[in-house]
Design a protein around this motif. Structure first.
Motif, PDB file in Angstrom:
ATOM      1  N   ALA A   1       0.835  -1.203   0.000  1.00  0.00           N
ATOM      2  CA  ALA A   1       0.000   0.000   0.000  1.00  0.00           C
ATOM      3  C   ALA A   1       0.870   1.253   0.000  1.00  0.00           C
ATOM      4  O   ALA A   1       0.599   2.221  -0.730  1.00  0.00           O
ATOM      5  N   GLY A   2       1.930   1.231   0.813  1.00  0.00           N
ATOM      6  CA  GLY A   2       2.831   2.381   0.849  1.00  0.00           C
ATOM      7  C   GLY A   2       3.512   2.600  -0.485  1.00  0.00           C
ATOM      8  O   GLY A   2       3.677   3.742  -0.933  1.00  0.00           O
ATOM      9  N   GLY A   3       3.905   1.513  -1.139  1.00  0.00           N
ATOM     10  CA  GLY A   3       4.527   1.637  -2.453  1.00  0.00           C
ATOM     11  C   GLY A   3       3.589   2.266  -3.475  1.00  0.00           C
ATOM     12  O   GLY A   3       3.992   3.114  -4.268  1.00  0.00           O
ATOM     13  N   ILE A   4       2.320   1.850  -3.437  1.00  0.00           N
ATOM     14  CA  ILE A   4       1.331   2.408  -4.363  1.00  0.00           C
ATOM     15  C   ILE A   4       1.133   3.898  -4.107  1.00  0.00           C
ATOM     16  O   ILE A   4       1.084   4.716  -5.038  1.00  0.00           O
ATOM     17  N   ILE A   5       1.021   4.266  -2.806  1.00  0.00           N
ATOM     18  CA  ILE A   5       0.830   5.669  -2.454  1.00  0.00           C
ATOM     19  C   ILE A   5       2.024   6.508  -2.907  1.00  0.00           C
ATOM     20  O   ILE A   5       1.865   7.586  -3.506  1.00  0.00           O
TER      21      ILE A   5
END
Length: 210
Positions: free
Chosen positions: A76-80
């Motif tokens: 999720a952090g990578g996508i954000i």
């Protein structure tokens, strides 16, 4: 250990983007004298450091309380972060920051806290990064201290850049800052994709080439 420090430093420097935020700092503090600009630069950097240190220390506990795995948070952090990097490349992020800064300058009594510390420096991307990096370095106390040291070094660098920006405001070329922001956006995009790949590898959803 040096490699871990350098990696964490680069991640934090890219997402906090002190050089890209320098023109916004000038816009928000344009009504202040030089001494006040210096004090504001130091204060906003210190407040932002405190916020991100809190998430570095307690972020993993928060995830555990909410039953969110580190692997899920990495993806999720990578996508954000990838979305943030795309915004930076298209200059949308800077425009939104500038618009928010213009409004806040008129109403906020202490611009060091808002909008400078939050959300310009300690924004969603920075908080996400500090939680992900802290999770990566959570193996032992020494590794964790390296991460905290990298965060402190970046915030000290940020404070220095903002102080120098306030002192040399007549010599800042916004085009140079814009170019540098684009370059850091490319680095951030690569790092965010790496976060996603690492998460998928942990879930064994992708294979390791070779």
């Amino acid at each position: 250990m040096l490699e871990s420090f350098i990696t964490a430093f680069i991640v934090y420097f890219v997402v906090i983007d002190p050089i890209g935020n320098a023109p916004i700092f000038l816009a928000v503090t344009q009504h202040l004298d030089r001494a006040s600009k210096t004090r504001t630069a130091l204060e906003c950097s210190l407040v932002a450091f405190g916020i991100m240190l809190f998430f570095a220390l307690c972020g993993t506990w928060i995830l555990g309380y909410l039953s969110i795995s580190i692997t899920a948070f990495k993806i999720a952090g990578g996508i954000i972060l990838l979305l943030v990097s795309l915004d930076m490349l298209s200059a949308k992020r800077q425009k939104r920051k500038k618009q928010g800064s213009d409004k806040a300058t008129e109403s906020a009594e202490n611009v060091a806290v808002f909008p400078l510390a939050i959300p310009l420096l300690a924004g969603p991307a920075a908080i996400t990064s500090v939680m992900v990096v802290s999770a990566d370095l959570a193996g032992n106390a020494a590794q964790s201290m390296i991460g905290y040291g990298a965060l402190g070094a970046v915030m000290a660098t940020t404070a220095a850049i903002l102080v120098l920006t306030g002192l040399a405001q007549n010599f800042i070329d916004t085009r140079i800052a814009s170019v540098f922001s684009r370059v850091t956006a490319i680095i951030l995009a690569a790092l965010s994709v790496q976060y996603i790949i690492d998460g998928l590898l942990e879930l064994r959803l992708v294979g390791i080439g070779g």
